[in-house]
Design a protein around this motif. Sequence first.
Motif, mmCIF file in Angstrom:
data_model
loop_
_atom_site.group_PDB
_atom_site.id
_atom_site.type_symbol
_atom_site.label_atom_id
_atom_site.label_comp_id
_atom_site.label_asym_id
_atom_site.label_seq_id
_atom_site.Cartn_x
_atom_site.Cartn_y
_atom_site.Cartn_z
ATOM 1 N N LEU A 247 0.836 -1.201 0.000
ATOM 2 C CA LEU A 247 0.000 0.000 0.000
ATOM 3 C C LEU A 247 0.875 1.257 0.000
ATOM 4 C CD1 LEU A 247 -3.010 1.096 0.398
ATOM 5 C CD2 LEU A 247 -2.389 1.259 2.819
ATOM 6 N N PHE A 248 1.890 1.268 0.866
ATOM 7 C CA PHE A 248 2.785 2.427 0.943
ATOM 8 C C PHE A 248 3.594 2.580 -0.341
ATOM 9 C CE2 PHE A 248 3.000 1.839 5.841
ATOM 10 C CZ PHE A 248 1.742 2.400 5.956
ATOM 11 N N PHE A 249 4.006 1.457 -0.926
ATOM 12 C CA PHE A 249 4.756 1.503 -2.182
ATOM 13 C C PHE A 249 3.913 2.118 -3.297
ATOM 14 C CE2 PHE A 249 5.513 -1.072 -6.169
ATOM 15 C CZ PHE A 249 6.558 -0.288 -6.621
ATOM 16 N N GLY A 250 2.647 1.698 -3.411
ATOM 17 C CA GLY A 250 1.761 2.274 -4.418
ATOM 18 C C GLY A 250 1.588 3.766 -4.217
ATOM 19 N N PHE A 251 1.431 4.170 -2.970
ATOM 20 C CA PHE A 251 1.294 5.592 -2.640
ATOM 21 C C PHE A 251 2.531 6.362 -3.104
ATOM 22 C CE2 PHE A 251 1.317 9.431 -0.270
ATOM 23 C CZ PHE A 251 0.037 9.683 0.182
ATOM 24 N N PHE A 311 13.172 0.615 0.356
ATOM 25 C CA PHE A 311 12.636 1.673 1.215
ATOM 26 C C PHE A 311 13.739 2.570 1.762
ATOM 27 C CE2 PHE A 311 8.859 -1.184 1.523
ATOM 28 C CZ PHE A 311 7.936 -0.270 1.042
ATOM 29 N N ALA A 312 14.926 2.010 2.002
ATOM 30 C CA ALA A 312 16.059 2.852 2.414
ATOM 31 C C ALA A 312 16.404 3.847 1.304
ATOM 32 C CB ALA A 312 17.261 1.975 2.749
ATOM 33 N N ALA A 313 16.377 3.369 0.060
ATOM 34 C CA ALA A 313 16.654 4.259 -1.072
ATOM 35 C C ALA A 313 15.597 5.351 -1.179
ATOM 36 C CB ALA A 313 16.720 3.450 -2.367
ATOM 37 N N LEU A 314 14.333 5.013 -0.913
ATOM 38 C CA LEU A 314 13.268 6.024 -0.983
ATOM 39 C C LEU A 314 13.462 7.112 0.077
ATOM 40 C CD1 LEU A 314 10.027 3.940 -1.711
ATOM 41 C CD2 LEU A 314 11.208 5.516 -3.239
ATOM 42 N N ILE A 315 13.951 6.736 1.246
ATOM 43 C CA ILE A 315 14.231 7.746 2.274
ATOM 44 C C ILE A 315 15.259 8.738 1.750
ATOM 45 C CG2 ILE A 315 15.232 8.130 4.561
ATOM 46 C CD1 ILE A 315 14.123 5.388 5.379
ATOM 47 N N PHE A 316 16.350 8.196 1.182
ATOM 48 C CA PHE A 316 17.423 9.047 0.643
ATOM 49 C C PHE A 316 16.920 9.907 -0.511
ATOM 50 C CE2 PHE A 316 20.993 9.460 -2.423
ATOM 51 C CZ PHE A 316 21.818 10.276 -1.657
ATOM 52 N N GLU A 317 16.131 9.293 -1.398
ATOM 53 C CA GLU A 317 15.653 9.999 -2.592
ATOM 54 C C GLU A 317 14.690 11.121 -2.243
ATOM 55 O OE1 GLU A 317 16.081 5.730 -4.792
ATOM 56 O OE2 GLU A 317 14.088 6.577 -4.483
ATOM 57 N N ASN A 318 13.777 10.889 -1.310
ATOM 58 C CA ASN A 318 12.849 11.950 -0.900
ATOM 59 C C ASN A 318 13.593 13.078 -0.193
ATOM 60 O OD1 ASN A 318 10.315 10.919 -1.835
ATOM 61 N ND2 ASN A 318 10.412 9.375 -0.236
ATOM 62 N N GLY A 444 6.004 19.801 1.166
ATOM 63 C CA GLY A 444 5.063 19.097 2.033
ATOM 64 C C GLY A 444 4.851 17.665 1.561
ATOM 65 N N ILE A 445 4.761 17.491 0.233
ATOM 66 C CA ILE A 445 4.634 16.147 -0.342
ATOM 67 C C ILE A 445 5.884 15.320 -0.069
ATOM 68 C CG2 ILE A 445 4.452 14.853 -2.502
ATOM 69 C CD1 ILE A 445 1.869 16.096 -1.848
ATOM 70 N N TRP A 446 7.072 15.908 -0.290
ATOM 71 C CA TRP A 446 8.321 15.139 -0.113
ATOM 72 C C TRP A 446 8.509 14.742 1.341
ATOM 73 C CZ3 TRP A 446 7.539 14.813 -4.721
ATOM 74 C CH2 TRP A 446 7.752 15.759 -5.709
ATOM 75 N N TYR A 447 8.155 15.619 2.282
ATOM 76 C CA TYR A 447 8.254 15.260 3.704
ATOM 77 C C TYR A 447 7.311 14.099 4.037
ATOM 78 C CZ TYR A 447 11.267 19.056 5.392
ATOM 79 O OH TYR A 447 12.337 19.878 5.654
ATOM 80 N N LEU A 448 6.104 14.137 3.479
ATOM 81 C CA LEU A 448 5.152 13.050 3.700
ATOM 82 C C LEU A 448 5.722 11.731 3.182
ATOM 83 C CD1 LEU A 448 2.325 11.886 4.370
ATOM 84 C CD2 LEU A 448 1.601 12.637 2.084
ATOM 85 N N LEU A 449 6.266 11.743 1.975
ATOM 86 C CA LEU A 449 6.806 10.516 1.381
ATOM 87 C C LEU A 449 8.036 10.029 2.135
ATOM 88 C CD1 LEU A 449 6.459 11.253 -2.447
ATOM 89 C CD2 LEU A 449 4.894 10.017 -0.941
ATOM 90 N N LEU A 450 8.873 10.962 2.607
ATOM 91 C CA LEU A 450 10.043 10.569 3.388
ATOM 92 C C LEU A 450 9.618 9.871 4.678
ATOM 93 C CD1 LEU A 450 13.211 12.733 3.944
ATOM 94 C CD2 LEU A 450 12.219 11.468 5.834
ATOM 95 N N SER A 451 8.636 10.430 5.356
ATOM 96 C CA SER A 451 8.146 9.822 6.605
ATOM 97 C C SER A 451 7.556 8.445 6.346
ATOM 98 C CB SER A 451 7.084 10.726 7.247
ATOM 99 O OG SER A 451 7.606 12.013 7.510
ATOM 100 N N LEU A 452 6.791 8.324 5.266
ATOM 101 C CA LEU A 452 6.174 7.051 4.924
ATOM 102 C C LEU A 452 7.239 6.003 4.597
ATOM 103 C CD1 LEU A 452 3.243 6.038 4.666
ATOM 104 C CD2 LEU A 452 3.390 6.501 2.221
ATOM 105 N N ALA A 453 8.286 6.406 3.899
ATOM 106 C CA ALA A 453 9.372 5.473 3.572
ATOM 107 C C ALA A 453 10.102 5.028 4.832
ATOM 108 C CB ALA A 453 10.342 6.126 2.593
#
Length: 491
Positions: A247-251, A311-318, A444-453
């Motif tokens: 679910l989080f990945f799709g988001f 997911f570690a990469a998504l944290i870095f990327e966001n 605001g979007i990038w912070y949301l995605l970083l937190s989710l990752a």
Amino acid sequence: MLSRELGGTAIETFWAGTSYLLANAVLLPFLGAVSDVFGRQSVLMFSLTMFAAGTIVCCTAKNFTQLLSGRTIQGVGGGGLFILSFIITTDIIPLRQRPKYQSLLMAAFALGTILGPLTGGLVAEHAQWQWLFYVNFPFCAVGFLVIPFAFRRFGLKIQLSFADSLRQIDWIGGMLFVAGASSFLMGISWGGVQYSWGSFKTWLPILLGVLSIAAFLIYERFVPTRPLIRLSIFDNRSGGLVFLLTLFFGFELYTHLYYIPFYLSSVKALRPSITGVYIMALSFIMIPLAVVVGAAITRRGTYLWAIRLGFAALIFENGLLLYLDQDKNLVAHFFIIMMVAVGHGFLMVSLNIATQAIADARDVVFAVSMFTFIRQFGICIGVGVGGTVFNNVMLRALENKGFPTDQAHAVAENSEAFVGVLTAMDDGPEKDGLTSAYVDGFRGIWYLLLSLAAVSLALSFLVKHHGIDKKLESGHELREKKGAESTVAKV
């Protein structure tokens, strides 16, 4: 372009994409279950026919009502084509070998998703809007020619009559699920975009959707002999966690693919075709990486490493996306945006294989259907939640910069339509302030995605490994002709 040619509002333009996503998501489990009764080829041909019919409706549309009808029909067909492609691999390919084949499927669908913005940008600048749909016809024609040939030796082990097949389908469960999922996703999509979150037009569909899904789950647990979804796929804690991560990945995936082009067109004032080139560049990392990850999972027999790295990469990327603003040059934007593909490349295959490894062999088809639905479910939630976060953060930024309240609300609530006005404005303090507010909204979007990752990475360490050396079990078979006999192929 569509809104100008068909006289549509900003809301109708929004629904041109959302109607496809909703129809695509809600029917996935039902079509997967129906294919277990009527056979894969029948449902695949039905899906292709629906997609072609929806394309024809879109091409001939004279207004937005017709266009949205066509997009909905397309969504039904597109969902069936997507899910059946993966289900068929579970019928004929053992789980250990499946990652490298499913990674190719994922890569093909990802390439289509990423090429879409480029194609759309070129059409918007140089051709009639109908060419957005004309390009589908050659692919439909190839499908109609290839499917009968490819399935000439593949089918059900036990073929029932049409009447008996109809009786095997869980119609009540299907209606409860489709109605509940549709209502819930409609409310989520409306919230913060078409209606406020406090409006009964938003929360009532969400409430009715939740109640309908609850009734569906109770019904599925106790009533049908052949349920639409085998709830046993949720009995394992690791399985439940993987579905949540999906679910989080799709988001994350949809939000990146939607808001990065929006960022480039608004903050950097790039033309649609150039924005499409930036998004297409993602494919040069995402697609080869997904194929390599699939092959590595097959070779090593493990998948948790890929989920955690993704997911570690998504944290870095966001985190890198937070670095971007209107003053950074396009070279920096290009390389940072390309980096976004890394996390998604790791996750595209690994999460899918995890759901199949954790599920019992007899439940794999249901696990694949639920994985695909939940991923699309996350995509749809990204529409509503992402839009709400962006609009609220941008509105607050505009007010803090001293813009009148009425102007701030008008810009924030119509941020996409306002991009043309912003681009045409002369350089000066007003344009700088508006552009800066857009940047704040995107942050605001990038912070949301970083937190989710970050949450996803933590949850991934709670998932236990399940082996992928499983016996192949399916009610469908691939036969090879030997003389006058027909035997089950060894795959």
